[in-house]
Design a protein around this motif. Structure first.
Motif, PDB file in Angstrom:
ATOM      1  N   PHE A 171      68.547  38.651  99.638  1.00 42.23           N
ATOM      2  CA  PHE A 171      68.276  40.084  99.718  1.00 42.23           C
ATOM      3  C   PHE A 171      67.670  40.592  98.413  1.00 42.23           C
ATOM      4  CE2 PHE A 171      69.133  44.497  98.985  1.00 42.23           C
ATOM      5  CZ  PHE A 171      68.754  45.089 100.181  1.00 42.23           C
ATOM      6  N   THR A 172      68.266  40.187  97.301  1.00 43.97           N
ATOM      7  CA  THR A 172      67.769  40.629  95.993  1.00 43.97           C
ATOM      8  C   THR A 172      66.311  40.243  95.805  1.00 43.97           C
ATOM      9  OG1 THR A 172      69.973  40.494  94.980  1.00 43.97           O
ATOM     10  CG2 THR A 172      68.070  40.335  93.499  1.00 43.97           C
ATOM     11  N   HIS A 173      65.992  39.014  96.146  1.00 43.75           N
ATOM     12  CA  HIS A 173      64.617  38.529  95.991  1.00 43.75           C
ATOM     13  C   HIS A 173      63.654  39.354  96.839  1.00 43.75           C
ATOM     14  CE1 HIS A 173      61.365  35.409  96.961  1.00 43.75           C
ATOM     15  NE2 HIS A 173      61.168  35.806  95.716  1.00 43.75           N
ATOM     16  N   THR A 174      64.026  39.598  98.090  1.00 47.47           N
ATOM     17  CA  THR A 174      63.144  40.342  98.991  1.00 47.47           C
ATOM     18  C   THR A 174      63.000  41.797  98.559  1.00 47.47           C
ATOM     19  OG1 THR A 174      63.748  38.929 100.864  1.00 47.47           O
ATOM     20  CG2 THR A 174      62.770  41.057 101.377  1.00 47.47           C
ATOM     21  N   ALA A 175      64.121  42.460  98.281  1.00 45.82           N
ATOM     22  CA  ALA A 175      64.075  43.878  97.926  1.00 45.82           C
ATOM     23  C   ALA A 175      63.280  44.118  96.646  1.00 45.82           C
ATOM     24  CB  ALA A 175      65.493  44.424  97.778  1.00 45.82           C
ATOM     25  N   ALA A 176      63.483  43.269  95.645  1.00 48.51           N
ATOM     26  CA  ALA A 176      62.752  43.432  94.388  1.00 48.51           C
ATOM     27  C   ALA A 176      61.278  43.093  94.563  1.00 48.51           C
ATOM     28  CB  ALA A 176      63.369  42.552  93.307  1.00 48.51           C
ATOM     29  N   THR A 177      60.993  42.131  95.407  1.00 52.67           N
ATOM     30  CA  THR A 177      59.598  41.736  95.640  1.00 52.67           C
ATOM     31  C   THR A 177      58.798  42.874  96.263  1.00 52.67           C
ATOM     32  OG1 THR A 177      60.135  39.387  95.888  1.00 52.67           O
ATOM     33  CG2 THR A 177      58.090  40.148  96.906  1.00 52.67           C
ATOM     34  N   ILE A 178      59.378  43.579  97.237  1.00 48.91           N
ATOM     35  CA  ILE A 178      58.612  44.628  97.921  1.00 48.91           C
ATOM     36  C   ILE A 178      58.564  45.932  97.138  1.00 48.91           C
ATOM     37  CG2 ILE A 178      59.106  43.614 100.174  1.00 48.91           C
ATOM     38  CD1 ILE A 178      61.130  45.813 100.678  1.00 48.91           C
ATOM     39  N   GLY A 179      59.317  46.014  96.021  1.00 45.32           N
ATOM     40  CA  GLY A 179      59.121  47.160  95.144  1.00 45.32           C
ATOM     41  C   GLY A 179      60.346  47.946  94.727  1.00 45.32           C
ATOM     42  N   HIS A 180      61.509  47.653  95.310  1.00 43.44           N
ATOM     43  CA  HIS A 180      62.726  48.329  94.861  1.00 43.44           C
ATOM     44  C   HIS A 180      63.184  47.749  93.525  1.00 43.44           C
ATOM     45  CE1 HIS A 180      63.099  50.370  98.686  1.00 43.44           C
ATOM     46  NE2 HIS A 180      63.075  49.213  99.340  1.00 43.44           N
ATOM     47  N   HIS A 181      64.008  48.510  92.809  1.00 41.21           N
ATOM     48  CA  HIS A 181      64.654  47.941  91.624  1.00 41.21           C
ATOM     49  C   HIS A 181      66.059  47.537  92.019  1.00 41.21           C
ATOM     50  CE1 HIS A 181      66.851  47.592  87.844  1.00 41.21           C
ATOM     51  NE2 HIS A 181      65.669  47.291  87.317  1.00 41.21           N
ATOM     52  N   VAL A 182      66.440  46.317  91.661  1.00 39.31           N
ATOM     53  CA  VAL A 182      67.728  45.772  92.091  1.00 39.31           C
ATOM     54  C   VAL A 182      68.573  45.400  90.873  1.00 39.31           C
ATOM     55  CG1 VAL A 182      68.887  43.966  93.421  1.00 39.31           C
ATOM     56  CG2 VAL A 182      66.686  44.862  94.198  1.00 39.31           C
ATOM     57  N   THR A 183      69.856  45.732  90.950  1.00 42.08           N
ATOM     58  CA  THR A 183      70.830  45.244  89.983  1.00 42.08           C
ATOM     59  C   THR A 183      71.787  44.332  90.738  1.00 42.08           C
ATOM     60  OG1 THR A 183      70.682  47.311  88.715  1.00 42.08           O
ATOM     61  CG2 THR A 183      72.542  45.850  88.248  1.00 42.08           C
ATOM     62  N   LEU A 184      71.844  43.082  90.321  1.00 37.84           N
ATOM     63  CA  LEU A 184      72.662  42.079  91.001  1.00 37.84           C
ATOM     64  C   LEU A 184      73.942  41.832  90.211  1.00 37.84           C
ATOM     65  CD1 LEU A 184      73.001  39.904  93.218  1.00 37.84           C
ATOM     66  CD2 LEU A 184      71.676  38.346  91.759  1.00 37.84           C
ATOM     67  N   PHE A 185      75.080  42.026  90.866  1.00 41.05           N
ATOM     68  CA  PHE A 185      76.380  41.840  90.236  1.00 41.05           C
ATOM     69  C   PHE A 185      77.086  40.630  90.838  1.00 41.05           C
ATOM     70  CE2 PHE A 185      75.432  46.376  90.317  1.00 41.05           C
ATOM     71  CZ  PHE A 185      75.676  46.782  89.015  1.00 41.05           C
ATOM     72  N   ASP A 186      77.806  39.899  90.001  1.00 40.72           N
ATOM     73  CA  ASP A 186      78.679  38.832  90.504  1.00 40.72           C
ATOM     74  C   ASP A 186      79.750  38.585  89.452  1.00 40.72           C
ATOM     75  OD1 ASP A 186      78.151  36.361  92.835  1.00 40.72           O
ATOM     76  OD2 ASP A 186      79.728  36.117  91.345  1.00 40.72           O
ATOM     77  N   LYS A 187      80.969  38.372  89.922  1.00 36.57           N
ATOM     78  CA  LYS A 187      82.049  38.117  88.977  1.00 36.57           C
ATOM     79  C   LYS A 187      81.952  36.725  88.361  1.00 36.57           C
ATOM     80  CE  LYS A 187      85.481  36.697  92.458  1.00 36.57           C
ATOM     81  NZ  LYS A 187      86.816  37.021  93.041  1.00 36.57           N
ATOM     82  N   SER A 188      81.188  35.849  88.993  1.00 37.66           N
ATOM     83  CA  SER A 188      80.966  34.518  88.429  1.00 37.66           C
ATOM     84  C   SER A 188      79.891  34.580  87.345  1.00 37.66           C
ATOM     85  CB  SER A 188      80.534  33.548  89.532  1.00 37.66           C
ATOM     86  OG  SER A 188      80.179  32.285  88.977  1.00 37.66           O
ATOM     87  N   ASP A 189      79.864  33.573  86.510  1.00 37.65           N
ATOM     88  CA  ASP A 189      78.845  33.508  85.457  1.00 37.65           C
ATOM     89  C   ASP A 189      77.566  32.826  85.933  1.00 37.65           C
ATOM     90  OD1 ASP A 189      80.435  34.775  83.551  1.00 37.65           O
ATOM     91  OD2 ASP A 189      81.426  32.894  82.997  1.00 37.65           O
ATOM     92  N   GLU A 190      77.520  32.406  87.205  1.00 39.37           N
ATOM     93  CA  GLU A 190      76.330  31.765  87.747  1.00 39.37           C
ATOM     94  C   GLU A 190      76.071  32.248  89.158  1.00 39.37           C
ATOM     95  OE1 GLU A 190      76.932  27.548  88.012  1.00 39.37           O
ATOM     96  OE2 GLU A 190      78.824  27.730  89.086  1.00 39.37           O
ATOM     97  N   ILE A 191      74.807  32.241  89.563  1.00 32.97           N
ATOM     98  CA  ILE A 191      74.487  32.640  90.923  1.00 32.97           C
ATOM     99  C   ILE A 191      74.690  31.446  91.859  1.00 32.97           C
ATOM    100  CG2 ILE A 191      72.823  34.339  90.102  1.00 32.97           C
ATOM    101  CD1 ILE A 191      70.591  32.459  91.051  1.00 32.97           C
ATOM    102  N   GLY A 192      74.713  31.730  93.142  1.00 37.10           N
ATOM    103  CA  GLY A 192      74.846  30.644  94.112  1.00 37.10           C
ATOM    104  C   GLY A 192      76.019  30.797  95.051  1.00 37.10           C
ATOM    105  N   GLY A 193      77.044  31.536  94.626  1.00 36.61           N
ATOM    106  CA  GLY A 193      78.195  31.732  95.496  1.00 36.61           C
ATOM    107  C   GLY A 193      78.810  30.425  95.948  1.00 36.61           C
TER     108      GLY A 193
END
Length: 319
Positions: A171-193
């Motif tokens: 979602f972050t990749h798509t939303a930011a690509t089409i022009g929105h500004h995105v802030t991505l939060f995660d309690k982990s220190d790495e992405i991937g879930g």
């Protein structure tokens, strides 16, 4: 399966019949040995093509296939003389620009096929449109339009995404690509879930590639000023309200996307609170020591993966 003598006779007969290329596909789903699943090593069956080529059974070009999903694998097979050509199908569902990116030296930007078969073959077998688990736009390109910077200035939003697993990353990749500004939060220190747990299971190493792909893509968007990443940040409802309100110290969030994934189902079994009882998260993510005698309750996908993991690692491994 066919014997080697039968394979040679078939190849010669095909050449005599006038074929100009022979594709050496191996087996099918009915075969007792996996042929295209993610547990099959990359290029595992190219040795058959090489054997047919080395014995000079036919003079037409021979094409290797099955679990070839990366330019480095392609180059290796061609360089060692295992085949004249390479055949790929699923990798083009995962990333239709795989050849272009490879030619331009952008291998790290390739969305790699993880050989899960869940949206391509599984769909085809029940009459649904084939697609791709790591690229849902595959075969849906006219319905799912993703055009860079296509959102008008009046419609641009500051979006907060909680959770950087597969859904959050996509979602972050798509939303930011089409022009929105995105802030991505995660309690982990790495992405991937939970992909970070799945990639630890023997035979599922390809999950590394999906995380690598999104890491590269999100970093590009961050450098372009379209994305902020706040890892190691656990969000609460009150914090989300604060960031959405007028007193927000950081960029005010207009809307939130919750992509925190699933919570494991805890069965109601007496003794579950015993110190010797562990969850799959304890084992796969937290690297809990399990000892040498283990009982796994549940023989579904997760139970099977945990068992496979334990059979390949022990408590002294740096796993």
């Amino acid at each position: 399966g066919s014997s080697w003598e039968e394979i040679k006779v078939l190849a010669q007969a095909m050449e005599d019949a006038g074929v100009t290329i022979i594709n050496t596909g191996i087996g099918w789903h009915e075969a007792r040995i996996p042929t295209i699943a993610t547990s099959v090593p990359r290029g595992a069956f190219s040795f058959v093509t090489k054997k047919l080529r080395d014995e000079k059974i036919v003079s037409v070009p021979l094409c290797a296939t099955n679990r070839i999903n990366a330019p480095s694998t392609v180059e290796s097979i061609l360089a060692n003389g295992s085949a004249d050509l390479i055949s790929m199908a699923r990798p083009f569902l995962a990333d239709p620009d795989i050849v272009k990116k490879s030619r331009e030296g952008r291998d790290q930007e390739i969305n790699t096929c993880i050989a899960c078969n869940q949206a391509c073959l599984d769909h085809a077998f029940i009459g649904k449109t084939a697609s791709c688990l790591v690229n849902p736009r595959a075969c849906n390109e006219t319905e799912i339009m993703i055009e860079p910077d296509s959102v008008s200035s009046d419609n641009k939003l500051n979006i907060g995404v909680v959770g950087s697993g597969p859904a959050g990353m996509a979602f972050t990749h798509t939303a930011a690509t089409i022009g929105h500004h995105v802030t991505l939060f995660d309690k982990s220190d790495e992405i991937g879930g939970q992909f970070n747990m799945a990639k630890r299971v023997p035979g599922k190493e390809e999950f590394h590639e999906t995380i690598r792909y999104f890491t590269v893509q999100l970093e590009k968007l961050r450098k372009e000023g379209k994305l902020d990443m706040q890892l190691g940040t656990e969000m609460s409802y009150s914090e989300m309200e604060r960031r959405s309100g007028g007193d927000a110290v950081d960029r005010k969030i207009d809307t939130w996307i919750i992509a925190t994934g699933v919570e494991p189902r805890v069965p109601d079994i007496p003794g579950l609170d015993h110190p010797n009882v562990l969850s799959y998260i304890d084992v796969l993510r937290n690297k809990a020591k399990v000892g040498h005698k283990v009982a796994v309750i549940g023989a579904g996908g997760i139970g099977f993966d945990v068992s496979e993991y334990l059979l390949h690692h022990d408590d002294v491994d740096d796993h």
